[in-house]
Design an enzyme around this catalytic site. Structure first.
Site, PDB file in Angstrom:
ATOM      1  N   HIS A 214       0.914  -1.251  -0.081  1.00 25.36           N
ATOM      2  CA  HIS A 214       0.175  -0.061  -0.066  1.00 25.36           C
ATOM      3  C   HIS A 214       0.851   1.339  -0.025  1.00 25.36           C
ATOM      4  O   HIS A 214       0.514   2.182  -0.876  1.00 25.36           O
ATOM      5  CB  HIS A 214      -0.876   0.107   1.352  1.00 25.36           C
ATOM      6  CG  HIS A 214      -1.777   1.133   1.476  1.00 25.36           C
ATOM      7  ND1 HIS A 214      -3.080   1.016   1.340  1.00 25.36           N
ATOM      8  CD2 HIS A 214      -1.514   2.515   1.785  1.00 25.36           C
ATOM      9  CE1 HIS A 214      -3.620   2.283   1.572  1.00 25.36           C
ATOM     10  NE2 HIS A 214      -2.681   3.071   1.968  1.00 25.36           N
ATOM     11  N   GLU A 215       1.768   1.294   0.982  1.00 24.84           N
ATOM     12  CA  GLU A 215       2.670   2.357   0.947  1.00 24.84           C
ATOM     13  C   GLU A 215       3.506   2.726  -0.272  1.00 24.84           C
ATOM     14  O   GLU A 215       3.952   3.744  -0.716  1.00 24.84           O
ATOM     15  CB  GLU A 215       3.689   2.422   2.294  1.00 24.84           C
ATOM     16  CG  GLU A 215       3.019   2.577   3.611  1.00 24.84           C
ATOM     17  CD  GLU A 215       2.078   3.731   3.627  1.00 24.84           C
ATOM     18  OE1 GLU A 215       2.342   4.910   3.074  1.00 24.84           O
ATOM     19  OE2 GLU A 215       1.050   3.548   4.250  1.00 24.84           O
TER      20      GLU A 215
ATOM     21  N   HIS B 204       1.697   4.364  -2.895  1.00 21.63           N
ATOM     22  CA  HIS B 204       1.689   5.705  -2.654  1.00 21.63           C
ATOM     23  C   HIS B 204       2.900   6.166  -3.365  1.00 21.63           C
ATOM     24  O   HIS B 204       2.697   7.237  -4.101  1.00 21.63           O
ATOM     25  CB  HIS B 204       1.738   6.025  -1.419  1.00 21.63           C
ATOM     26  CG  HIS B 204       0.211   5.931  -0.693  1.00 21.63           C
ATOM     27  ND1 HIS B 204      -0.962   6.370  -1.565  1.00 21.63           N
ATOM     28  CD2 HIS B 204      -0.220   5.597   0.624  1.00 21.63           C
ATOM     29  CE1 HIS B 204      -1.899   6.202  -0.540  1.00 21.63           C
ATOM     30  NE2 HIS B 204      -1.658   5.758   0.729  1.00 21.63           N
TER      31      HIS B 204
HETATM   32 ZN   LIG Z   1      -2.565   5.139   2.088  1.00 22.94          ZN
END
Ligand SMILES: [Zn+2]
EC number: 3.4.24.-
Length: 253
Positions: free
Chosen positions: A143-144, A147
């Site tokens: 997830h990071e 980003h």
């Molecule tokens: Zn996030």
């Protein structure tokens, strides 16, 4: 466009909530003034794409062998399923060279969204802060990483009001910016259908005042219904498709 998200376990809430918050993670924007540009999905500015599909990284030396293995597991997915190649630095980075630095943090997880086109003085690292909780989950590390590659949250897509209903009554006002949807002017969905299972989707009760009640409901045939969303097992095909589009994997040699 200098946005930075912090993701934490919300240790600031009362101890009575700790069990609930152990079950998922939340993200908090540091600078609410930038909320508008933080909540879109896939960014369109080529300046914020990593300039090469080969992306160097380093893992902080205070990570345990298990945590290091989780970062490797997380990045292997991108190496195997996209044209991106994450490569661990074996020695010091060349002067001015950009690399991703997976860094251990006490409680917070977060990173800047997209590549920073402004030259960094002194250090070429793009930091990803990861708490022990986040380091325990390859899905959260992914997830990071999504980003830093340029993806925002799924429920902030410009078309999200066609797919979800946000219950602001159950969300403290200071977190309302986390739920903003924006225009198509600077972001794109690449025509990927709305994806409740995206690893970039918030869980159904994100930032809830009353965590027994959802803050996000799915719109099905015009009705708002409760359903699971925001899994942390790993990126979906839709998540990976966007990355392949952003980095023009279909044109890669
Ligand atoms: Zn996030």
């Amino acid at each position: 466009m200098l946005q930075f998200l912090l993701l934490g376990l919300l240790a600031v809430v009362g101890a009575q909530d700790s069990e609930y918050f152990e079950n998922y993670y939340n993200e908090i924007d540091v600078d609410d003034e930038l909320a508008e540009i933080k909540t879109r999905n896939a960014m369109q500015s080529p300046l914020q794409l990593w300039p090469s599909t080969r992306i160097y990284y380093r893992i902080a030396s205070d990570c345990s062998p298990e945590e290091v293995a989780n970062v490797h597991t997380a990045l292997a997915t991108f190496n195997e399923q996209t044209c991106l190649q994450f490569e661990e630095l074996s020695g010091p980075a060349a002067a001015g060279a950009r690399y991703v630095y997976y860094k251990k943090s006490d409680k917070l997880c977060g990173t800047r969204i997209g590549y920073n086109p402004i030259p960094i003085l002194g250090s070429g690292s793009h930091d990803v802060q990861l708490s022990p909780k986040c380091l325990s989950s390859p899905g959260i590390i992914q997830h990071e990483t999504l980003h830093l590659l340029g993806l925002y949250h799924e429920q902030s897509r410009p078309d999200r009001d066609d797919h979800v209903v946000i219950d602001y009554d159950n969300i403290p006002r200071k977190y309302w910016p986390q739920f903003m949807a924006t225009s198509t002017a600077t972001t794109t969905t690449y025509d990927v259908p709305y994806d409740f299972d995206s690893v970039m989707h918030y869980p159904k009760n994100a930032f809830a005042k009353d965590p027994t009640q959802p803050t996000i409901r799915a719109l099905v045939d015009g009705s708002a219904v409760e359903r699971d969303m925001g899994q942390t097992m790993g990126p979906t095909e839709g998540d990976l498709f966007k990355i392949r589009k952003m980095y023009k994997c279909d044109q890669a040699l």
